[in-house]
Enzyme design. Structure first.
Site, PDB file in Angstrom:
ATOM      1  N   PRO A  12     -11.547 -23.200  39.607  1.00  0.00           N
ATOM      2  CA  PRO A  12     -12.215 -24.340  38.977  1.00  0.00           C
ATOM      3  C   PRO A  12     -12.751 -24.081  37.562  1.00  0.00           C
ATOM      4  O   PRO A  12     -13.136 -25.024  36.886  1.00  0.00           O
ATOM      5  CB  PRO A  12     -13.372 -24.627  39.935  1.00  0.00           C
ATOM      6  CG  PRO A  12     -13.605 -23.360  40.664  1.00  0.00           C
ATOM      7  CD  PRO A  12     -12.298 -22.634  40.716  1.00  0.00           C
ATOM      8  N   ASP A  35      -3.207 -25.372  30.689  1.00  0.00           N
ATOM      9  CA  ASP A  35      -3.796 -26.603  30.160  1.00  0.00           C
ATOM     10  C   ASP A  35      -5.314 -26.517  30.134  1.00  0.00           C
ATOM     11  O   ASP A  35      -5.889 -25.469  30.388  1.00  0.00           O
ATOM     12  CB  ASP A  35      -3.287 -27.834  30.923  1.00  0.00           C
ATOM     13  CG  ASP A  35      -3.540 -27.719  32.405  1.00  0.00           C
ATOM     14  OD1 ASP A  35      -4.584 -27.156  32.772  1.00  0.00           O
ATOM     15  OD2 ASP A  35      -2.681 -28.167  33.192  1.00  0.00           O
ATOM     16  N   LYS A  57      -4.500 -31.535  27.079  1.00  0.00           N
ATOM     17  CA  LYS A  57      -4.772 -32.787  26.379  1.00  0.00           C
ATOM     18  C   LYS A  57      -4.978 -32.625  24.883  1.00  0.00           C
ATOM     19  O   LYS A  57      -4.604 -33.471  24.103  1.00  0.00           O
ATOM     20  CB  LYS A  57      -6.029 -33.417  26.985  1.00  0.00           C
ATOM     21  CG  LYS A  57      -5.697 -34.248  28.180  1.00  0.00           C
ATOM     22  CD  LYS A  57      -6.747 -35.310  28.381  1.00  0.00           C
ATOM     23  CE  LYS A  57      -6.431 -36.114  29.608  1.00  0.00           C
ATOM     24  NZ  LYS A  57      -7.613 -36.429  30.393  1.00  0.00           N
ATOM     25  N   GLY A  88      -5.490 -25.812  36.888  1.00  0.00           N
ATOM     26  CA  GLY A  88      -6.888 -25.770  37.311  1.00  0.00           C
ATOM     27  C   GLY A  88      -6.978 -25.907  38.825  1.00  0.00           C
ATOM     28  O   GLY A  88      -6.156 -26.584  39.445  1.00  0.00           O
ATOM     29  N   GLY A  89      -7.946 -25.248  39.425  1.00  0.00           N
ATOM     30  CA  GLY A  89      -8.187 -25.375  40.867  1.00  0.00           C
ATOM     31  C   GLY A  89      -7.023 -24.875  41.681  1.00  0.00           C
ATOM     32  O   GLY A  89      -6.528 -23.763  41.474  1.00  0.00           O
ATOM     33  N   THR A 118     -10.013 -24.714  44.906  1.00  0.00           N
ATOM     34  CA  THR A 118     -10.050 -26.054  44.325  1.00  0.00           C
ATOM     35  C   THR A 118     -11.468 -26.411  43.859  1.00  0.00           C
ATOM     36  O   THR A 118     -12.457 -26.008  44.476  1.00  0.00           O
ATOM     37  CB  THR A 118      -9.540 -27.101  45.338  1.00  0.00           C
ATOM     38  OG1 THR A 118      -9.669 -28.378  44.740  1.00  0.00           O
ATOM     39  CG2 THR A 118     -10.302 -27.080  46.645  1.00  0.00           C
ATOM     40  N   MET A 170     -10.957 -37.062  39.467  1.00  0.00           N
ATOM     41  CA  MET A 170     -10.414 -37.992  38.462  1.00  0.00           C
ATOM     42  C   MET A 170     -11.012 -39.393  38.641  1.00  0.00           C
ATOM     43  O   MET A 170     -10.316 -40.394  38.451  1.00  0.00           O
ATOM     44  CB  MET A 170      -8.885 -38.073  38.583  1.00  0.00           C
ATOM     45  CG  MET A 170      -8.210 -36.756  38.368  1.00  0.00           C
ATOM     46  SD  MET A 170      -6.434 -36.861  38.560  1.00  0.00           S
ATOM     47  CE  MET A 170      -6.256 -36.931  40.315  1.00  0.00           C
TER      48      MET A 170
END
Ligand code: SAH
Length: 498
Positions: A12, A35, A57, A88-89, A118, A170
Protein backbone atom coordinates in the site's frame (compact mmCIF):
# COMPACT_ATOMS: atom_id res chain seq x y z
CA UNK A 1 17.08 -15.64 -23.14
CA UNK A 2 13.34 -15.84 -22.74
CA UNK A 3 11.71 -12.81 -21.19
CA UNK A 4 9.17 -12.90 -18.42
CA UNK A 5 6.80 -10.54 -16.68
CA UNK A 6 6.32 -10.46 -12.93
CA UNK A 7 3.12 -8.71 -11.90
CA UNK A 8 4.13 -7.60 -8.45
CA UNK A 9 1.95 -6.29 -5.67
CA UNK A 10 4.08 -3.54 -4.18
CA UNK A 11 1.94 -3.07 -1.07
CA UNK A 12 0.00 0.00 0.00
CA UNK A 13 2.87 2.50 0.21
CA UNK A 14 5.22 1.86 3.09
CA UNK A 15 8.33 0.61 1.37
CA UNK A 16 8.81 -2.27 3.77
CA UNK A 17 5.36 -3.70 3.14
CA UNK A 18 6.61 -5.44 0.02
CA UNK A 19 7.03 -9.20 0.07
CA UNK A 20 10.44 -10.76 -0.01
CA UNK A 21 9.53 -12.40 -3.29
CA UNK A 22 8.52 -9.07 -4.82
CA UNK A 23 11.77 -7.54 -3.60
CA UNK A 24 13.84 -10.28 -5.19
CA UNK A 25 11.98 -9.89 -8.49
CA UNK A 26 12.74 -6.16 -8.50
CA UNK A 27 16.42 -6.82 -7.82
CA UNK A 28 16.61 -9.18 -10.82
CA UNK A 29 14.57 -7.09 -13.26
CA UNK A 30 15.89 -5.58 -16.51
CA UNK A 31 12.93 -3.24 -16.74
CA UNK A 32 10.67 -1.85 -14.02
CA UNK A 33 7.24 -0.56 -15.02
CA UNK A 34 5.59 1.36 -12.19
CA UNK A 35 2.88 3.86 -11.43
CA UNK A 36 1.84 6.42 -8.85
CA UNK A 37 0.70 4.02 -6.15
CA UNK A 38 3.95 2.06 -6.06
CA UNK A 39 6.57 3.52 -3.72
CA UNK A 40 9.52 4.55 -5.89
CA UNK A 41 12.10 3.82 -3.16
CA UNK A 42 12.18 0.37 -4.69
CA UNK A 43 13.95 1.80 -7.67
CA UNK A 44 17.16 2.09 -5.67
CA UNK A 45 17.31 -1.68 -5.30
CA UNK A 46 17.53 -2.51 -8.99
CA UNK A 47 20.48 -3.67 -11.07
CA UNK A 48 22.81 -0.95 -12.35
CA UNK A 49 21.59 -1.01 -15.93
CA UNK A 50 17.90 -1.49 -15.14
CA UNK A 51 15.45 0.61 -17.19
CA UNK A 52 12.46 2.39 -15.69
CA UNK A 53 9.16 3.08 -17.35
CA UNK A 54 6.72 5.30 -15.47
CA UNK A 55 3.14 4.76 -16.55
CA UNK A 56 1.39 6.66 -13.77
CA UNK A 57 -0.95 9.59 -13.88
CA UNK A 58 1.70 12.27 -13.68
CA UNK A 59 3.64 10.71 -16.51
CA UNK A 60 5.56 13.32 -18.50
CA UNK A 61 4.16 12.41 -21.88
CA UNK A 62 0.56 11.58 -21.19
CA UNK A 63 -1.50 9.19 -19.16
CA UNK A 64 -0.91 5.67 -20.42
CA UNK A 65 -4.06 3.71 -21.06
CA UNK A 66 -4.34 0.15 -19.81
CA UNK A 67 -3.96 -1.09 -23.39
CA UNK A 68 -0.73 0.85 -23.82
CA UNK A 69 0.61 -0.52 -20.54
CA UNK A 70 -0.24 -4.05 -21.64
CA UNK A 71 1.62 -3.48 -24.89
CA UNK A 72 4.67 -2.06 -23.11
CA UNK A 73 5.11 -4.94 -20.71
CA UNK A 74 4.53 -7.58 -23.39
CA UNK A 75 6.93 -5.88 -25.81
CA UNK A 76 9.72 -5.64 -23.25
CA UNK A 77 9.35 -9.30 -22.29
CA UNK A 78 9.31 -10.35 -25.95
CA UNK A 79 12.68 -8.58 -26.30
CA UNK A 80 13.93 -11.16 -23.81
CA UNK A 81 13.83 -8.94 -20.76
CA UNK A 82 12.76 -9.66 -17.22
CA UNK A 83 10.02 -7.14 -16.52
CA UNK A 84 8.88 -6.16 -13.03
CA UNK A 85 5.44 -4.62 -13.30
CA UNK A 86 4.84 -2.95 -9.94
CA UNK A 87 1.30 -2.34 -8.89
CA UNK A 88 0.03 -0.69 -5.72
CA UNK A 89 -1.38 -3.06 -3.10
CA UNK A 90 -2.26 -6.45 -4.55
CA UNK A 91 -2.31 -6.90 -8.34
CA UNK A 92 -5.67 -8.66 -8.27
CA UNK A 93 -7.53 -6.25 -5.99
CA UNK A 94 -8.92 -3.69 -8.42
CA UNK A 95 -5.47 -3.60 -9.96
CA UNK A 96 -6.43 -4.94 -13.38
CA UNK A 97 -3.78 -7.58 -12.87
CA UNK A 98 -6.16 -10.17 -14.28
CA UNK A 99 -6.46 -8.25 -17.54
CA UNK A 100 -2.70 -7.87 -17.81
CA UNK A 101 -2.25 -11.60 -17.20
CA UNK A 102 -4.83 -12.51 -19.85
CA UNK A 103 -3.17 -10.21 -22.35
CA UNK A 104 0.27 -11.69 -21.69
CA UNK A 105 -1.10 -15.20 -22.12
CA UNK A 106 -2.58 -14.18 -25.45
CA UNK A 107 0.80 -12.83 -26.58
CA UNK A 108 2.59 -15.96 -25.46
CA UNK A 109 4.54 -14.13 -22.75
CA UNK A 110 5.52 -16.05 -19.66
CA UNK A 111 4.30 -14.39 -16.47
CA UNK A 112 4.05 -14.83 -12.74
CA UNK A 113 2.00 -12.94 -10.17
CA UNK A 114 3.40 -11.90 -6.79
CA UNK A 115 0.61 -11.09 -4.35
CA UNK A 116 0.90 -7.95 -2.24
CA UNK A 117 -0.62 -6.42 0.86
CA UNK A 118 -3.75 -4.70 -0.34
CA UNK A 119 -4.49 -1.17 0.85
CA UNK A 120 -7.97 -2.45 1.64
CA UNK A 121 -6.51 -4.33 4.62
CA UNK A 122 -3.01 -2.92 5.25
CA UNK A 123 -4.12 0.67 4.77
CA UNK A 124 -6.78 0.28 7.42
CA UNK A 125 -4.29 -1.34 9.75
CA UNK A 126 -1.98 1.71 9.61
CA UNK A 127 -4.95 3.92 10.41
CA UNK A 128 -5.56 1.88 13.55
CA UNK A 129 -8.59 0.08 12.09
CA UNK A 130 -8.67 -3.74 12.20
CA UNK A 131 -10.79 -4.90 9.29
CA UNK A 132 -12.50 -7.50 11.47
CA UNK A 133 -13.00 -7.67 15.21
CA UNK A 134 -15.16 -10.11 17.12
CA UNK A 135 -17.13 -7.29 18.76
CA UNK A 136 -17.79 -5.28 15.60
CA UNK A 137 -17.43 -7.15 12.33
CA UNK A 138 -17.33 -10.80 11.38
CA UNK A 139 -16.87 -10.21 7.68
CA UNK A 140 -15.46 -7.59 5.36
CA UNK A 141 -16.33 -6.52 1.87
CA UNK A 142 -14.07 -4.68 -0.53
CA UNK A 143 -16.05 -2.73 -3.07
CA UNK A 144 -15.19 -0.50 -5.99
CA UNK A 145 -16.63 3.00 -5.83
CA UNK A 146 -16.18 3.31 -9.54
CA UNK A 147 -17.84 0.77 -11.84
CA UNK A 148 -16.54 -0.06 -15.32
CA UNK A 149 -19.83 1.09 -16.80
CA UNK A 150 -20.58 4.43 -15.21
CA UNK A 151 -24.35 4.23 -15.59
CA UNK A 152 -24.63 0.93 -13.67
CA UNK A 153 -25.22 1.05 -9.93
CA UNK A 154 -23.93 -1.20 -7.18
CA UNK A 155 -26.53 -3.32 -5.42
CA UNK A 156 -27.06 -0.85 -2.58
CA UNK A 157 -29.84 -2.82 -1.06
CA UNK A 158 -27.59 -5.83 -0.59
CA UNK A 159 -24.64 -3.74 0.58
CA UNK A 160 -26.71 -1.86 3.17
CA UNK A 161 -27.80 -5.16 4.71
CA UNK A 162 -24.26 -6.37 5.35
CA UNK A 163 -23.04 -6.27 8.94
CA UNK A 164 -19.38 -6.56 8.08
CA UNK A 165 -16.87 -3.80 7.44
CA UNK A 166 -17.33 -2.12 4.04
CA UNK A 167 -14.22 -0.80 2.32
CA UNK A 168 -14.64 1.26 -0.83
CA UNK A 169 -11.69 1.81 -3.15
CA UNK A 170 -11.64 4.48 -5.85
CA UNK A 171 -14.72 5.93 -4.21
CA UNK A 172 -13.86 9.53 -3.38
CA UNK A 173 -15.58 11.12 -6.37
CA UNK A 174 -18.64 9.14 -5.43
CA UNK A 175 -18.52 9.57 -1.64
CA UNK A 176 -21.76 11.46 -1.19
CA UNK A 177 -23.59 9.02 -3.37
CA UNK A 178 -22.19 6.02 -1.45
CA UNK A 179 -23.30 7.45 1.90
CA UNK A 180 -26.74 8.50 0.68
CA UNK A 181 -27.44 5.13 -0.89
CA UNK A 182 -26.41 3.16 2.16
CA UNK A 183 -28.61 5.34 4.40
CA UNK A 184 -31.49 5.14 1.94
CA UNK A 185 -31.33 1.35 1.91
CA UNK A 186 -31.44 1.12 5.67
CA UNK A 187 -27.93 1.50 7.13
CA UNK A 188 -27.99 3.59 10.29
CA UNK A 189 -26.91 7.15 9.52
CA UNK A 190 -24.68 7.13 12.61
CA UNK A 191 -22.55 4.24 11.33
CA UNK A 192 -18.89 5.29 11.81
CA UNK A 193 -16.90 6.11 8.67
CA UNK A 194 -13.18 6.76 8.19
CA UNK A 195 -11.42 8.18 5.16
CA UNK A 196 -7.76 7.25 4.89
CA UNK A 197 -5.65 9.28 2.48
CA UNK A 198 -2.22 8.02 1.36
CA UNK A 199 -2.40 5.15 3.80
CA UNK A 200 0.86 3.79 5.26
CA UNK A 201 2.88 6.70 3.90
CA UNK A 202 4.40 9.43 6.06
CA UNK A 203 1.78 11.82 4.66
CA UNK A 204 -1.11 9.56 5.75
CA UNK A 205 -4.15 11.59 6.80
CA UNK A 206 -7.29 10.19 8.34
CA UNK A 207 -10.62 11.81 9.10
CA UNK A 208 -13.61 10.18 10.75
CA UNK A 209 -17.31 10.85 10.97
CA UNK A 210 -20.58 9.09 10.24
CA UNK A 211 -22.44 8.13 7.10
CA UNK A 212 -24.44 11.30 7.57
CA UNK A 213 -21.63 13.83 7.98
CA UNK A 214 -18.43 12.36 6.47
CA UNK A 215 -18.91 14.09 3.12
CA UNK A 216 -18.95 17.44 4.86
CA UNK A 217 -15.83 16.55 6.89
CA UNK A 218 -13.97 15.55 3.74
CA UNK A 219 -14.91 18.83 2.03
CA UNK A 220 -13.80 20.83 5.04
CA UNK A 221 -10.48 19.02 5.44
CA UNK A 222 -9.76 18.90 1.72
CA UNK A 223 -9.10 15.15 1.61
CA UNK A 224 -8.37 13.91 -1.89
CA UNK A 225 -7.72 10.58 -3.62
CA UNK A 226 -6.09 8.15 -3.25
CA UNK A 227 -8.20 7.37 -0.24
CA UNK A 228 -9.97 4.43 1.33
CA UNK A 229 -13.51 4.71 2.61
CA UNK A 230 -14.21 2.49 5.61
CA UNK A 231 -17.73 1.99 6.93
CA UNK A 232 -18.43 0.11 10.14
CA UNK A 233 -17.99 -0.17 13.90
CA UNK A 234 -14.31 -1.09 13.65
CA UNK A 235 -13.58 2.58 12.85
CA UNK A 236 -14.12 3.31 16.55
CA UNK A 237 -11.04 1.27 17.51
CA UNK A 238 -8.77 3.77 15.81
CA UNK A 239 -8.24 5.83 18.95
CA UNK A 240 -6.74 2.82 20.71
CA UNK A 241 -4.96 1.01 17.87
CA UNK A 242 -3.50 3.90 15.93
CA UNK A 243 0.16 2.95 16.37
CA UNK A 244 1.39 4.54 13.14
CA UNK A 245 0.36 8.14 13.61
CA UNK A 246 1.51 7.94 17.23
CA UNK A 247 5.11 7.39 16.20
CA UNK A 248 7.25 10.20 17.61
CA UNK A 249 8.39 11.61 14.27
CA UNK A 250 5.22 10.83 12.32
CA UNK A 251 4.64 13.25 9.45
CA UNK A 252 7.86 15.17 10.11
CA UNK A 253 9.79 15.95 6.93
CA UNK A 254 13.46 15.44 7.61
CA UNK A 255 16.31 15.97 5.16
CA UNK A 256 19.36 13.71 5.40
CA UNK A 257 22.43 15.32 3.86
CA UNK A 258 24.94 12.49 4.37
CA UNK A 259 26.50 10.65 1.46
CA UNK A 260 24.12 8.01 0.18
CA UNK A 261 26.59 5.23 0.97
CA UNK A 262 26.63 6.29 4.60
CA UNK A 263 23.09 7.37 5.20
CA UNK A 264 21.27 4.09 5.66
CA UNK A 265 21.51 3.90 9.46
CA UNK A 266 20.14 7.40 9.94
CA UNK A 267 17.52 6.98 7.23
CA UNK A 268 16.31 3.65 8.63
CA UNK A 269 16.12 4.93 12.19
CA UNK A 270 14.17 8.02 11.16
CA UNK A 271 11.78 6.04 8.99
CA UNK A 272 11.23 3.61 11.83
CA UNK A 273 10.21 6.55 14.00
CA UNK A 274 7.63 7.57 11.41
CA UNK A 275 9.48 10.41 9.66
CA UNK A 276 9.23 11.27 6.02
CA UNK A 277 12.89 11.12 5.06
CA UNK A 278 14.11 13.17 2.15
CA UNK A 279 17.52 12.00 1.04
CA UNK A 280 19.61 14.84 -0.30
CA UNK A 281 23.20 13.61 -0.42
CA UNK A 282 25.48 16.63 -0.30
CA UNK A 283 28.58 14.48 -0.28
CA UNK A 284 29.87 11.84 -2.56
CA UNK A 285 32.73 9.62 -1.49
CA UNK A 286 35.35 8.97 -4.16
CA UNK A 287 38.19 6.59 -3.60
CA UNK A 288 41.56 7.99 -4.53
CA UNK A 289 43.27 5.88 -7.20
CA UNK A 290 45.67 3.52 -5.44
CA UNK A 291 49.19 4.91 -5.42
CA UNK A 292 52.63 4.04 -4.13
CA UNK A 293 52.27 6.00 -0.93
CA UNK A 294 49.08 4.18 -0.06
CA UNK A 295 50.48 0.76 -0.94
CA UNK A 296 53.72 1.33 0.95
CA UNK A 297 51.84 2.27 4.06
CA UNK A 298 49.91 -1.01 3.86
CA UNK A 299 53.00 -3.11 3.15
CA UNK A 300 54.86 -1.45 5.99
CA UNK A 301 51.97 -1.43 8.42
CA UNK A 302 53.84 -3.43 11.07
CA UNK A 303 56.32 -0.58 11.45
CA UNK A 304 53.61 1.65 12.83
CA UNK A 305 52.72 1.45 16.50
CA UNK A 306 49.28 2.98 15.90
CA UNK A 307 46.87 3.32 13.04
CA UNK A 308 43.99 5.75 13.36
CA UNK A 309 40.70 5.26 11.48
CA UNK A 310 38.51 8.32 11.44
CA UNK A 311 35.45 7.04 9.58
CA UNK A 312 33.61 4.00 8.26
CA UNK A 313 34.63 4.99 4.74
CA UNK A 314 38.25 5.13 5.79
CA UNK A 315 38.03 1.58 7.16
CA UNK A 316 36.36 0.10 4.10
CA UNK A 317 38.48 1.84 1.49
CA UNK A 318 41.69 0.96 3.35
CA UNK A 319 40.67 -2.68 3.64
CA UNK A 320 39.63 -2.89 0.02
CA UNK A 321 43.12 -1.89 -1.08
CA UNK A 322 44.73 -4.07 1.54
CA UNK A 323 42.89 -7.10 0.23
CA UNK A 324 43.48 -6.18 -3.40
CA UNK A 325 47.18 -6.30 -2.56
CA UNK A 326 46.73 -9.85 -1.30
CA UNK A 327 46.87 -9.12 2.44
CA UNK A 328 44.41 -9.66 5.25
CA UNK A 329 43.94 -8.37 8.79
CA UNK A 330 47.22 -10.01 9.91
CA UNK A 331 49.19 -7.09 8.40
CA UNK A 332 48.30 -5.15 11.52
CA UNK A 333 50.47 -7.45 13.65
CA UNK A 334 50.95 -5.70 16.97
CA UNK A 335 49.93 -2.30 15.65
CA UNK A 336 47.39 -0.72 17.99
CA UNK A 337 44.17 0.42 16.40
CA UNK A 338 42.39 3.65 17.19
CA UNK A 339 38.83 4.36 15.98
CA UNK A 340 37.10 7.71 16.05
CA UNK A 341 33.50 6.89 16.86
CA UNK A 342 31.84 3.68 17.89
CA UNK A 343 30.51 3.07 14.38
CA UNK A 344 34.05 3.18 13.00
CA UNK A 345 35.00 0.63 15.67
CA UNK A 346 32.04 -1.55 14.66
CA UNK A 347 33.12 -1.46 11.04
CA UNK A 348 36.59 -2.64 12.06
CA UNK A 349 35.02 -5.50 13.94
CA UNK A 350 33.64 -6.77 10.63
CA UNK A 351 37.25 -7.43 9.63
CA UNK A 352 37.92 -9.21 12.90
CA UNK A 353 39.71 -6.30 14.52
CA UNK A 354 39.00 -4.78 17.88
CA UNK A 355 39.91 -1.11 18.29
CA UNK A 356 42.27 -0.56 21.22
CA UNK A 357 41.24 3.03 21.72
CA UNK A 358 37.84 4.59 21.01
CA UNK A 359 37.75 8.14 22.36
CA UNK A 360 34.70 8.98 24.43
CA UNK A 361 33.79 12.01 22.39
CA UNK A 362 33.95 11.67 18.69
CA UNK A 363 36.10 14.62 17.66
CA UNK A 364 39.79 14.88 16.84
CA UNK A 365 40.58 16.93 19.96
CA UNK A 366 39.43 14.12 22.23
CA UNK A 367 41.53 11.62 20.38
CA UNK A 368 44.63 13.77 20.81
CA UNK A 369 43.91 13.92 24.54
CA UNK A 370 43.63 10.15 24.78
CA UNK A 371 46.75 9.50 22.76
CA UNK A 372 48.82 12.02 24.70
CA UNK A 373 48.49 9.69 27.68
CA UNK A 374 50.12 6.71 25.98
CA UNK A 375 52.35 7.97 23.19
CA UNK A 376 56.12 8.31 23.35
CA UNK A 377 58.58 9.90 20.94
CA UNK A 378 59.43 6.47 19.48
CA UNK A 379 55.90 5.83 18.31
CA UNK A 380 54.83 6.05 14.71
CA UNK A 381 51.22 6.73 13.74
CA UNK A 382 49.50 6.05 10.42
CA UNK A 383 46.31 7.95 9.58
CA UNK A 384 44.52 6.84 6.40
CA UNK A 385 41.69 9.32 5.79
CA UNK A 386 39.86 11.82 3.59
CA UNK A 387 41.91 14.36 1.69
CA UNK A 388 39.80 17.24 3.03
CA UNK A 389 40.08 16.18 6.68
CA UNK A 390 40.82 18.74 9.38
CA UNK A 391 44.52 19.52 9.89
CA UNK A 392 44.37 19.61 13.65
CA UNK A 393 44.78 15.88 14.26
CA UNK A 394 47.99 15.58 12.29
CA UNK A 395 49.34 18.90 13.57
CA UNK A 396 48.90 18.05 17.22
CA UNK A 397 50.02 14.45 17.00
CA UNK A 398 53.13 15.45 15.05
CA UNK A 399 54.32 17.25 18.14
CA UNK A 400 54.34 13.93 20.01
CA UNK A 401 55.83 11.50 17.50
CA UNK A 402 56.13 10.64 13.79
CA UNK A 403 52.83 10.86 11.99
CA UNK A 404 52.11 9.67 8.47
CA UNK A 405 48.88 10.79 6.86
CA UNK A 406 47.70 8.92 3.76
CA UNK A 407 44.86 10.30 1.72
CA UNK A 408 42.64 7.47 0.60
CA UNK A 409 39.40 9.18 -0.43
CA UNK A 410 37.93 12.47 -1.48
CA UNK A 411 34.64 13.84 -0.35
CA UNK A 412 33.16 15.77 -3.24
CA UNK A 413 29.92 17.72 -3.60
CA UNK A 414 27.01 15.30 -4.02
CA UNK A 415 24.45 15.26 -6.75
CA UNK A 416 21.34 16.19 -4.76
CA UNK A 417 18.62 17.73 -6.91
CA UNK A 418 18.83 21.48 -6.23
CA UNK A 419 15.53 22.44 -7.88
CA UNK A 420 13.65 19.84 -5.90
CA UNK A 421 15.03 20.90 -2.54
CA UNK A 422 14.39 24.59 -3.27
CA UNK A 423 10.82 23.78 -4.21
CA UNK A 424 10.31 21.87 -0.96
CA UNK A 425 11.85 24.71 1.07
CA UNK A 426 9.68 27.32 -0.63
CA UNK A 427 6.54 25.27 0.01
CA UNK A 428 7.39 24.73 3.71
CA UNK A 429 7.66 21.00 3.08
CA UNK A 430 10.79 20.58 5.20
CA UNK A 431 10.77 20.58 9.00
CA UNK A 432 14.34 19.56 9.80
CA UNK A 433 17.68 19.31 8.05
CA UNK A 434 20.26 17.02 9.65
CA UNK A 435 23.97 17.76 9.37
CA UNK A 436 26.42 15.01 10.25
CA UNK A 437 29.67 16.84 9.47
CA UNK A 438 30.98 20.25 8.49
CA UNK A 439 31.23 19.10 4.89
CA UNK A 440 27.52 18.39 4.74
CA UNK A 441 26.90 22.02 5.73
CA UNK A 442 29.43 23.51 3.34
CA UNK A 443 28.24 21.38 0.45
CA UNK A 444 24.57 22.09 1.04
CA UNK A 445 25.39 25.80 0.90
CA UNK A 446 27.39 25.21 -2.27
CA UNK A 447 24.51 23.33 -3.90
CA UNK A 448 21.82 25.80 -2.82
CA UNK A 449 23.90 28.88 -3.56
CA UNK A 450 24.38 31.67 -0.98
CA UNK A 451 21.50 33.57 -2.55
CA UNK A 452 19.08 30.88 -1.36
CA UNK A 453 20.37 30.60 2.20
CA UNK A 454 17.53 32.63 3.66
CA UNK A 455 15.25 29.72 2.75
CA UNK A 456 16.89 27.84 5.61
CA UNK A 457 15.75 30.39 8.22
CA UNK A 458 12.40 28.66 8.70
CA UNK A 459 13.87 25.17 8.94
CA UNK A 460 15.19 23.51 12.11
CA UNK A 461 18.87 22.82 11.54
CA UNK A 462 20.10 19.83 13.55
CA UNK A 463 23.81 19.37 14.17
CA UNK A 464 25.72 16.25 15.16
CA UNK A 465 28.30 18.12 17.25
CA UNK A 466 30.19 21.34 18.00
CA UNK A 467 32.42 21.42 14.92
CA UNK A 468 29.45 21.02 12.62
CA UNK A 469 27.51 23.64 14.62
CA UNK A 470 30.34 26.09 14.23
CA UNK A 471 30.27 25.67 10.47
CA UNK A 472 26.50 26.22 10.42
CA UNK A 473 26.95 29.42 12.39
CA UNK A 474 29.76 30.62 10.16
CA UNK A 475 27.22 30.85 7.37
CA UNK A 476 25.06 33.07 9.56
CA UNK A 477 22.58 30.25 10.15
CA UNK A 478 21.10 29.18 13.45
CA UNK A 479 21.57 25.73 14.95
CA UNK A 480 18.22 24.58 16.29
CA UNK A 481 19.66 21.75 18.37
CA UNK A 482 23.02 20.04 18.74
CA UNK A 483 23.34 16.35 19.63
CA UNK A 484 24.55 15.69 23.16
CA UNK A 485 26.36 12.56 22.06
CA UNK A 486 28.17 13.23 18.80
CA UNK A 487 26.86 10.20 16.95
CA UNK A 488 24.03 9.33 14.59
CA UNK A 489 22.06 7.94 17.53
CA UNK A 490 22.75 11.16 19.42
CA UNK A 491 21.39 13.13 16.49
CA UNK A 492 18.25 10.98 16.43
CA UNK A 493 17.77 11.57 20.16
CA UNK A 494 17.97 15.33 19.59
CA UNK A 495 15.26 15.05 16.92
CA UNK A 496 13.05 13.21 19.38
CA UNK A 497 13.38 16.12 21.81
CA UNK A 498 11.70 18.14 19.07
N1 SAH B 1 -4.49 -2.91 -6.05
C1 SAH B 1 -4.66 -1.85 -5.12
C2 SAH B 1 -5.89 -1.04 -5.39
C3 SAH B 1 -5.87 -0.32 -6.71
S1 SAH B 1 -7.29 0.63 -7.00
C4 SAH B 1 -4.65 -2.44 -3.70
O1 SAH B 1 -4.70 -3.66 -3.53
O2 SAH B 1 -4.53 -1.67 -2.75
C5 SAH B 1 -6.76 2.21 -6.48
C6 SAH B 1 -7.46 2.61 -5.23
O3 SAH B 1 -6.89 1.94 -4.11
C7 SAH B 1 -7.33 4.08 -4.88
O4 SAH B 1 -8.29 4.85 -5.57
C8 SAH B 1 -7.58 4.07 -3.40
O5 SAH B 1 -8.95 3.98 -3.12
C9 SAH B 1 -6.94 2.78 -2.98
N2 SAH B 1 -5.57 2.93 -2.48
C10 SAH B 1 -4.49 2.27 -2.90
N3 SAH B 1 -3.40 2.61 -2.17
C11 SAH B 1 -3.82 3.52 -1.28
C12 SAH B 1 -3.19 4.26 -0.25
N4 SAH B 1 -1.90 4.13 0.01
N5 SAH B 1 -3.95 5.09 0.48
C13 SAH B 1 -5.26 5.22 0.25
N6 SAH B 1 -5.90 4.58 -0.72
C14 SAH B 1 -5.20 3.72 -1.47
Amino acid sequence: MKGKVYLIGAGPGDYELLTLKGFNCIKNADVVVYDRLANDSFLKETKDNCEFIYVGKESKNHTKTQDEINEIIAEEALKGKIVARLKGGDPYVFGRGGEEGEFLLEKGVDFEVVPGITSAIGGLCYAGIPITHRDYASSFHVITGHLKEEDKELNWEALAKLDGTLVFLMGMANLQNICNNLIKEGKCKDTPVAIINWATRPEQKVVTGTLENIYEVVQREGIKPPSLIVVGGVVGLRDKLNFFEKKPLFSKNIVVTRARTQSSKLVDELKGLGANVIEFPTIKIEEITPNEEMDNSIRGLKEYSYVVFTSINGVNIFFKRLMDLGFDSRVFGNTKIVAIGSSTAKELAKYGLRADIVPEKFVAEELVKELEKVITKEDKILIPRASEAREILVEKLSKLCIVKEVKIYDTIVGEGNKEEIIKLLKNDKIDYITFTSSSTVKNLVKILGEENLSLLDKVKLMSIGPITSKTIEEFGLRVYREAEEYTISGLVVSLLVG
